[in-house]
Design a protein around this motif. Structure first.
Motif, PDB file in Angstrom:
ATOM      1  N   ALA A  41       0.861  -1.061  -0.500  1.00 25.01           N
ATOM      2  CA  ALA A  41      -0.287  -0.596   0.092  1.00 25.01           C
ATOM      3  C   ALA A  41       0.555   1.065  -0.163  1.00 25.01           C
ATOM      4  N   THR A  42       1.987   1.246   0.692  1.00 24.83           N
ATOM      5  CA  THR A  42       2.988   2.652   0.266  1.00 24.83           C
ATOM      6  C   THR A  42       3.584   2.188  -0.363  1.00 24.83           C
ATOM      7  N   ALA A  43       3.445   1.118  -1.331  1.00 27.84           N
ATOM      8  CA  ALA A  43       4.082   1.439  -2.903  1.00 27.84           C
ATOM      9  C   ALA A  43       3.598   2.476  -3.342  1.00 27.84           C
ATOM     10  N   VAL A  44       2.640   1.596  -3.191  1.00 28.81           N
ATOM     11  CA  VAL A  44       1.472   2.400  -4.328  1.00 28.81           C
ATOM     12  C   VAL A  44       1.012   4.019  -4.249  1.00 28.81           C
ATOM     13  N   ALA A  45       0.499   4.148  -2.886  1.00 30.96           N
ATOM     14  CA  ALA A  45       0.859   5.440  -2.511  1.00 30.96           C
ATOM     15  C   ALA A  45       1.797   6.475  -3.157  1.00 30.96           C
ATOM     16  N   LYS A  46       3.620   6.441  -3.184  1.00 27.75           N
ATOM     17  CA  LYS A  46       3.949   6.656  -3.391  1.00 27.75           C
ATOM     18  C   LYS A  46       4.172   7.341  -5.186  1.00 27.75           C
ATOM     19  N   ASP A  47       3.934   5.786  -5.769  1.00 30.95           N
ATOM     20  CA  ASP A  47       3.469   6.146  -7.255  1.00 30.95           C
ATOM     21  C   ASP A  47       2.750   6.571  -7.734  1.00 30.95           C
ATOM     22  N   ALA A  48       1.689   6.947  -6.732  1.00 29.55           N
ATOM     23  CA  ALA A  48       0.230   7.608  -7.685  1.00 29.55           C
ATOM     24  C   ALA A  48       1.062   8.891  -7.230  1.00 29.55           C
ATOM     25  N   PHE A  49       1.441   9.307  -6.108  1.00 28.08           N
ATOM     26  CA  PHE A  49       2.126  10.507  -5.394  1.00 28.08           C
ATOM     27  C   PHE A  49       3.224  11.602  -6.538  1.00 28.08           C
ATOM     28  N   SER A  50       3.866  10.113  -6.650  1.00 24.53           N
ATOM     29  CA  SER A  50       5.249  10.965  -7.695  1.00 24.53           C
ATOM     30  C   SER A  50       4.822  10.984  -8.988  1.00 24.53           C
ATOM     31  N   VAL A  52       1.082  12.264  -9.776  1.00 23.12           N
ATOM     32  CA  VAL A  52       0.660  13.502  -9.497  1.00 23.12           C
ATOM     33  C   VAL A  52       1.807  14.431  -9.486  1.00 23.12           C
ATOM     34  N   ARG A  53       2.995  14.624  -8.997  1.00 20.38           N
ATOM     35  CA  ARG A  53       4.177  15.475  -8.442  1.00 20.38           C
ATOM     36  C   ARG A  53       4.208  15.538 -10.236  1.00 20.38           C
ATOM     37  N   GLU A  54       4.891  14.775 -11.307  1.00 22.45           N
ATOM     38  CA  GLU A  54       5.128  14.896 -12.645  1.00 22.45           C
ATOM     39  C   GLU A  54       4.229  15.103 -13.578  1.00 22.45           C
ATOM     40  N   GLU A  56       2.349  17.326 -15.651  1.00 23.75           N
ATOM     41  CA  GLU A  56       2.403  18.469 -16.627  1.00 23.75           C
ATOM     42  C   GLU A  56       0.642  19.629 -15.580  1.00 23.75           C
ATOM     43  N   ALA A  57       0.006  18.607 -15.380  1.00 31.31           N
ATOM     44  CA  ALA A  57      -0.855  19.875 -14.885  1.00 31.31           C
ATOM     45  C   ALA A  57      -0.579  20.268 -13.342  1.00 31.31           C
ATOM     46  N   ALA A  58       0.442  19.699 -12.647  1.00 34.45           N
ATOM     47  CA  ALA A  58       0.764  19.939 -11.504  1.00 34.45           C
ATOM     48  C   ALA A  58       1.884  21.141 -11.457  1.00 34.45           C
ATOM     49  N   LYS A  59       3.173  20.599 -13.072  1.00 32.37           N
ATOM     50  CA  LYS A  59       4.533  22.026 -13.020  1.00 32.37           C
ATOM     51  C   LYS A  59       2.993  23.231 -13.312  1.00 32.37           C
ATOM     52  N   GLN A  60       1.949  23.057 -14.399  1.00 30.02           N
ATOM     53  CA  GLN A  60       1.474  24.552 -14.406  1.00 30.02           C
ATOM     54  C   GLN A  60       0.571  25.035 -13.299  1.00 30.02           C
ATOM     55  N   ALA A  61       0.692  24.317 -12.184  1.00 30.56           N
ATOM     56  CA  ALA A  61       0.040  24.848 -10.709  1.00 30.56           C
ATOM     57  C   ALA A  61       1.329  25.360 -10.285  1.00 30.56           C
ATOM     58  N   ARG A  62       2.833  24.852 -10.022  1.00 28.77           N
ATOM     59  CA  ARG A  62       3.412  25.078  -9.623  1.00 28.77           C
ATOM     60  C   ARG A  62       4.173  26.659  -9.988  1.00 28.77           C
ATOM     61  N   GLN A  63       4.257  26.570 -11.393  1.00 31.39           N
ATOM     62  CA  GLN A  63       4.575  27.865 -12.521  1.00 31.39           C
ATOM     63  C   GLN A  63       3.072  29.277 -12.405  1.00 31.39           C
ATOM     64  N   TRP A  64       1.857  28.711 -11.880  1.00 33.49           N
ATOM     65  CA  TRP A  64       1.658  29.293 -11.502  1.00 33.49           C
ATOM     66  C   TRP A  64       1.236  29.989 -10.423  1.00 33.49           C
ATOM     67  N   LEU A  65       1.340  29.726  -8.975  1.00 32.84           N
ATOM     68  CA  LEU A  65       1.517  29.474  -7.815  1.00 32.84           C
ATOM     69  C   LEU A  65       3.227  30.521  -8.204  1.00 32.84           C
ATOM     70  N   SER A  66       4.018  30.252  -8.137  1.00 31.70           N
ATOM     71  CA  SER A  66       5.150  30.950  -8.593  1.00 31.70           C
ATOM     72  C   SER A  66       4.814  32.134  -9.342  1.00 31.70           C
ATOM     73  N   ASP A  67       4.338  32.380 -10.095  1.00 31.78           N
ATOM     74  CA  ASP A  67       4.295  33.332 -10.710  1.00 31.78           C
ATOM     75  C   ASP A  67       3.318  34.682 -10.205  1.00 31.78           C
ATOM     76  N   ASN A  68       2.419  34.039  -9.550  1.00 33.55           N
ATOM     77  CA  ASN A  68       1.461  34.819  -8.435  1.00 33.55           C
ATOM     78  C   ASN A  68       1.775  35.060  -7.545  1.00 33.55           C
ATOM     79  N   ALA A  69       3.353  34.234  -7.004  1.00 33.94           N
ATOM     80  CA  ALA A  69       3.364  35.078  -5.154  1.00 33.94           C
ATOM     81  C   ALA A  69       4.792  36.104  -6.039  1.00 33.94           C
ATOM     82  N   GLU A  70       4.875  36.049  -6.936  1.00 30.10           N
ATOM     83  CA  GLU A  70       5.733  37.389  -7.432  1.00 30.10           C
ATOM     84  C   GLU A  70       4.579  38.635  -7.267  1.00 30.10           C
ATOM     85  N   LEU A  71       3.583  38.307  -8.444  1.00 30.11           N
ATOM     86  CA  LEU A  71       2.612  39.579  -8.120  1.00 30.11           C
ATOM     87  C   LEU A  71       2.132  39.964  -6.922  1.00 30.11           C
ATOM     88  N   ALA A  72       2.159  38.289  -5.896  1.00 23.56           N
ATOM     89  CA  ALA A  72       1.226  39.022  -4.872  1.00 23.56           C
ATOM     90  C   ALA A  72       2.316  39.800  -4.066  1.00 23.56           C
TER      91      ALA A  72
END
Length: 93
Positions: A41-50, A52-54, A56-72
């Motif tokens: 179960a731990t291996a499955v969870a780690k794989d799922a989180f990996s 998600v982390r990798e 494209e949507a997560a990358k775009q979300a991190r970029q959006w947060l980074s861009d908007n943090a500077e604006l804030a």
């Protein structure tokens, strides 16, 4: 895979192993099976989180947060400047 689904699967596995505990198995074997299921179960969870982390949507979300943090930060600096100007214009009582 959602964490709640993963937890449900882990609980089901533990219950299934517990149901088989009525057989004349040694307690050590039961503990070993539960540990193996927990490791899987731990291996499955780690794989799922990996995944998600990798993703494209997560990358775009991190970029959006980074861009908007500077604006804030820029907006906060502007607000501080405006408040400082307002403070200077306020007559002392």
């Amino acid at each position: 895979m959602r964490a709640s689904l993963l937890l449900l699967l882990a609980c089901t596995a533990v219950l299934a192993v517990g149901a088989r505990a009525g057989t004349p198995e040694e307690p050590k074997a039961l503990v070993q099976k539960v540990q193996e299921l927990a490791q899987k179960a731990t291996a499955v969870a780690k794989d799922a989180f990996s995944r998600v982390r990798e993703s494209e949507a997560a990358k775009q979300a991190r970029q959006w947060l980074s861009d908007n943090a500077e604006l804030a930060k820029q907006r906060l600096v502007w607000l501080k400047e405006q408040l400082a100007e307002l403070w200077k214009k306020t007559p002392a009582a």
